[in-house]
Design a protein around this motif. Sequence first.
Motif, mmCIF file in Angstrom:
data_model
loop_
_atom_site.group_PDB
_atom_site.id
_atom_site.type_symbol
_atom_site.label_atom_id
_atom_site.label_comp_id
_atom_site.label_asym_id
_atom_site.label_seq_id
_atom_site.Cartn_x
_atom_site.Cartn_y
_atom_site.Cartn_z
ATOM 1 N N LEU A 1 2.542 6.717 0.150
ATOM 2 C CA LEU A 1 1.159 6.575 0.602
ATOM 3 C C LEU A 1 0.385 5.624 -0.316
ATOM 4 N N VAL A 2 0.564 5.754 -1.611
ATOM 5 C CA VAL A 2 -0.134 4.868 -2.562
ATOM 6 C C VAL A 2 0.324 3.428 -2.343
ATOM 7 N N PHE A 3 1.620 3.217 -2.142
ATOM 8 C CA PHE A 3 2.147 1.878 -1.868
ATOM 9 C C PHE A 3 1.541 1.327 -0.578
ATOM 10 N N ASP A 4 1.535 2.141 0.485
ATOM 11 C CA ASP A 4 0.945 1.708 1.762
ATOM 12 C C ASP A 4 -0.514 1.297 1.584
ATOM 13 N N CYS A 5 -1.254 2.049 0.785
ATOM 14 C CA CYS A 5 -2.671 1.740 0.557
ATOM 15 C C CYS A 5 -2.845 0.417 -0.196
ATOM 16 N N HIS A 6 -1.817 -0.025 -0.905
ATOM 17 C CA HIS A 6 -1.860 -1.299 -1.626
ATOM 18 C C HIS A 6 -1.289 -2.460 -0.818
ATOM 19 N N THR A 7 -0.718 -2.171 0.363
ATOM 20 C CA THR A 7 -0.033 -3.238 1.100
ATOM 21 C C THR A 7 -0.419 -3.351 2.570
ATOM 22 N N LYS A 8 -1.068 -2.376 3.135
ATOM 23 C CA LYS A 8 -1.430 -2.438 4.555
ATOM 24 C C LYS A 8 -2.898 -2.841 4.685
ATOM 25 N N PRO A 9 -3.155 -4.026 5.272
ATOM 26 C CA PRO A 9 -4.531 -4.532 5.339
ATOM 27 C C PRO A 9 -5.551 -3.547 5.892
ATOM 28 N N GLU A 10 -5.182 -2.775 6.925
ATOM 29 C CA GLU A 10 -6.161 -1.842 7.504
ATOM 30 C C GLU A 10 -6.551 -0.756 6.508
ATOM 31 N N LEU A 11 -5.654 -0.403 5.601
ATOM 32 C CA LEU A 11 -5.990 0.576 4.556
ATOM 33 C C LEU A 11 -6.688 -0.105 3.377
ATOM 34 N N MET A 12 -6.225 -1.287 3.008
ATOM 35 C CA MET A 12 -6.828 -2.008 1.883
ATOM 36 C C MET A 12 -8.316 -2.250 2.115
ATOM 37 N N LYS A 13 -8.688 -2.586 3.347
ATOM 38 C CA LYS A 13 -10.096 -2.867 3.659
ATOM 39 C C LYS A 13 -10.982 -1.636 3.474
ATOM 40 N N PRO B 1 -16.978 -7.238 -5.868
ATOM 41 C CA PRO B 1 -18.191 -7.152 -6.683
ATOM 42 C C PRO B 1 -19.297 -6.470 -5.875
ATOM 43 N N GLU B 2 -20.276 -5.942 -6.576
ATOM 44 C CA GLU B 2 -21.332 -5.168 -5.910
ATOM 45 C C GLU B 2 -21.911 -5.908 -4.708
ATOM 46 N N GLY B 3 -21.994 -5.181 -3.587
ATOM 47 C CA GLY B 3 -22.561 -5.749 -2.371
ATOM 48 C C GLY B 3 -21.560 -6.536 -1.537
ATOM 49 N N MET B 4 -20.302 -6.588 -1.980
ATOM 50 C CA MET B 4 -19.301 -7.350 -1.237
ATOM 51 C C MET B 4 -18.248 -6.410 -0.661
ATOM 52 N N VAL B 5 -17.707 -6.799 0.488
ATOM 53 C CA VAL B 5 -16.644 -6.034 1.125
ATOM 54 C C VAL B 5 -15.445 -6.956 1.355
ATOM 55 N N LEU B 6 -14.273 -6.366 1.460
ATOM 56 C CA LEU B 6 -13.069 -7.132 1.756
ATOM 57 C C LEU B 6 -13.131 -7.525 3.224
ATOM 58 N N ASP B 7 -13.452 -8.776 3.456
ATOM 59 C CA ASP B 7 -13.699 -9.309 4.792
ATOM 60 C C ASP B 7 -12.414 -9.846 5.423
ATOM 61 N N THR B 8 -11.596 -10.521 4.634
ATOM 62 C CA THR B 8 -10.347 -11.109 5.116
ATOM 63 C C THR B 8 -9.212 -10.561 4.275
ATOM 64 N N CYS B 9 -8.193 -10.035 4.924
ATOM 65 C CA CYS B 9 -7.030 -9.485 4.223
ATOM 66 C C CYS B 9 -5.797 -9.900 5.006
ATOM 67 N N LYS B 10 -5.248 -11.062 4.620
ATOM 68 C CA LYS B 10 -4.057 -11.594 5.296
ATOM 69 C C LYS B 10 -2.915 -11.616 4.304
ATOM 70 N N GLN B 11 -1.727 -11.222 4.769
ATOM 71 C CA GLN B 11 -0.583 -11.275 3.875
ATOM 72 C C GLN B 11 0.721 -11.263 4.653
ATOM 73 N N ASP B 12 1.709 -11.872 4.033
ATOM 74 C CA ASP B 12 3.071 -11.884 4.540
ATOM 75 C C ASP B 12 3.892 -11.182 3.464
ATOM 76 N N LEU B 13 4.045 -9.865 3.613
ATOM 77 C CA LEU B 13 4.602 -9.010 2.571
ATOM 78 C C LEU B 13 6.120 -9.157 2.455
ATOM 79 N N LYS B 14 6.528 -10.248 1.810
ATOM 80 C CA LYS B 14 7.942 -10.506 1.532
ATOM 81 C C LYS B 14 8.001 -11.466 0.356
ATOM 82 N N VAL B 15 9.145 -11.534 -0.296
ATOM 83 C CA VAL B 15 9.299 -12.464 -1.411
ATOM 84 C C VAL B 15 9.054 -13.877 -0.888
#
Length: 171
Positions: free
Chosen positions: A30-42, A48-62
């Motif tokens: 679960l902790v790993f998923d929270c660090h790698t799945k954009p819908e959870l990361m957001k 920084p204060e007043g900012m939100v994670l607006d864009t979270c794109k990744q290709d989770l592979k080497v």
Amino acid sequence: MKSEKNEVKMERRGETEVVFTRYFSAPRELVFDCHTKPELMKRWLIGPEGMVLDTCKQDLKVGGKYLYLYADKDGNKSGVYGTFREVVVPEKLANTENYIFDMSTFDPNAPEDPNATFESRTFTSEGNRTLMTHLCRYASAEVCKMMLETGAADGMAECYLELDKLIAEMG
């Protein structure tokens, strides 16, 4: 009696490395998923204060790329991008990290900065908790010092309090 409080601990290793450790009251998957799945990361990776994670794109592979952009209510953006160097689900993530301070000069196709920060996160099961060990290797002693002086550990601690709330909701 052992404390159950999950707090960020920080250890300097030489001039350019810092190791952060923190426990989470959840299984490592679960902790790993929270660090790698954009819908959870957001939901927990606050900026920084007043900012939100607006864009979270990744290709989770080497060799895969990622881009995380934070935005404030006025549309100002900043963030980080890089390349995954190691991905071992649910044990380890390693990546480079480059900072974006000015979106007008950001080119997603530019070659990676040779001075990028190297990060690795290792997730270890310990009973019903997960120990995350987060190594940051900065390009220079000056960059390392700047990151520590700007409160990187405090910002990390705030994010992880949000992650604790998400884990509690999901549990």
